[in-house]
Design an enzyme around this catalytic site. Sequence first.
Site, PDB file in Angstrom:
ATOM      1  N   CYS A   1       0.835  -1.189   0.000  1.00 22.55           N
ATOM      2  CA  CYS A   1       0.000   0.000   0.000  1.00 22.55           C
ATOM      3  C   CYS A   1       0.880   1.253   0.000  1.00 22.55           C
ATOM      4  CB  CYS A   1      -0.873  -0.048   1.254  1.00 22.55           C
ATOM      5  SG  CYS A   1      -1.551   1.509   1.770  1.00 22.55           S
ATOM      6  N   GLU A   2       0.596   2.169  -0.891  1.00 22.22           N
ATOM      7  CA  GLU A   2       1.418   3.385  -0.965  1.00 22.22           C
ATOM      8  C   GLU A   2       1.129   4.348   0.181  1.00 22.22           C
ATOM      9  OE1 GLU A   2      -0.818   6.441  -3.981  1.00 22.22           O
ATOM     10  OE2 GLU A   2       0.298   4.808  -4.908  1.00 22.22           O
ATOM     11  N   HIS A   3       0.066   4.115   0.926  1.00 24.09           N
ATOM     12  CA  HIS A   3      -0.260   5.001   2.042  1.00 24.09           C
ATOM     13  C   HIS A   3       0.453   4.622   3.334  1.00 24.09           C
ATOM     14  CE1 HIS A   3      -4.202   5.637  -0.331  1.00 24.09           C
ATOM     15  NE2 HIS A   3      -3.306   6.543  -0.671  1.00 24.09           N
ATOM     16  N   HIS A   4       0.603   3.310   3.581  1.00 29.84           N
ATOM     17  CA  HIS A   4       1.222   2.866   4.831  1.00 29.84           C
ATOM     18  C   HIS A   4       2.407   1.930   4.614  1.00 29.84           C
ATOM     19  CE1 HIS A   4      -2.988   3.878   5.949  1.00 29.84           C
ATOM     20  NE2 HIS A   4      -2.371   4.469   6.956  1.00 29.84           N
TER      21      HIS A   4
ATOM     22  N   GLN B   1      -5.044  -0.336  -4.832  1.00 25.22           N
ATOM     23  CA  GLN B   1      -5.613  -1.457  -5.591  1.00 25.22           C
ATOM     24  C   GLN B   1      -6.395  -1.007  -6.813  1.00 25.22           C
ATOM     25  OE1 GLN B   1      -7.415  -4.624  -3.281  1.00 25.22           O
ATOM     26  NE2 GLN B   1      -8.837  -5.070  -4.921  1.00 25.22           N
TER      27      GLN B   1
ATOM     28  N   HIS C   1      -5.779  -6.104   2.752  1.00 25.03           N
ATOM     29  CA  HIS C   1      -4.856  -5.007   2.991  1.00 25.03           C
ATOM     30  C   HIS C   1      -4.416  -5.024   4.444  1.00 25.03           C
ATOM     31  CE1 HIS C   1      -5.705  -2.654  -0.827  1.00 25.03           C
ATOM     32  NE2 HIS C   1      -6.538  -3.683  -0.885  1.00 25.03           N
TER      33      HIS C   1
ATOM     34  N   CYS D   1      -2.781  -2.873   5.984  1.00 26.40           N
ATOM     35  CA  CYS D   1      -2.934  -1.571   6.634  1.00 26.40           C
ATOM     36  C   CYS D   1      -4.277  -1.487   7.359  1.00 26.40           C
ATOM     37  CB  CYS D   1      -2.792  -0.426   5.623  1.00 26.40           C
ATOM     38  SG  CYS D   1      -3.976  -0.473   4.279  1.00 26.40           S
TER      39      CYS D   1
END
Length: 199
Positions: free
Chosen positions: A85-88, A126, A154, A156
């Site tokens: 995940c590019e956020h976490h 995703q 996910h 995250c």
Amino acid sequence: MSEHNPSDVTREQAEEAVRVLLRWAGEDPQREGLLDTPRRVVKAYRDWFSGYQVDPGEYLRRTFEEVAGYDEMVVLRDIEFESHCEHHMAPIIGRAHVGYLPTNRVVGISKLARVVDAYARRFQVQEKMTAEIARCIQENLQPAGVAVVVDASHECMTTRGVHKRGVSMVTSQMLGAFREDARTRAEFLDFIGIQGGRR
């Protein structure tokens, strides 16, 4: 000799960043069990994010035209992948299902799995990954249609925040005949085991 990647960050700089994170988490990077951790993490990142080093479209440029007039659906189900995940920067673990309607050429089925892998081995969202896979197949094979469904969990969400385990997210991208023709779309969903929106 330092190993360089396109951002000109050296291996040594990357390893030092891992040491900083270890200190920030409350650990001692000089502790015996952690001495080799920065090297191992950097090596793991090189593998996990190897998708930045390849052009996924390149896998689809070698096609076969001797298909004896075959113009029915080609479907590859249950392509397992691991992404982040590019956020976490947490893992995304799932499966992709890919289908296309060839016009006058087909591609080796392992190449479809490689396209999925190339996009998965990047920091991802995703929804974006699903669209990238479909667009790559459409642009390189020029089929009558492309269908991609991705089903993933996910970390995250399961290991932090709301801590909900057993939840998966399903995304789809339908292009060409799969978007325009409900019967074609239904046939694909039946092939991959999704009927009436349930699996």
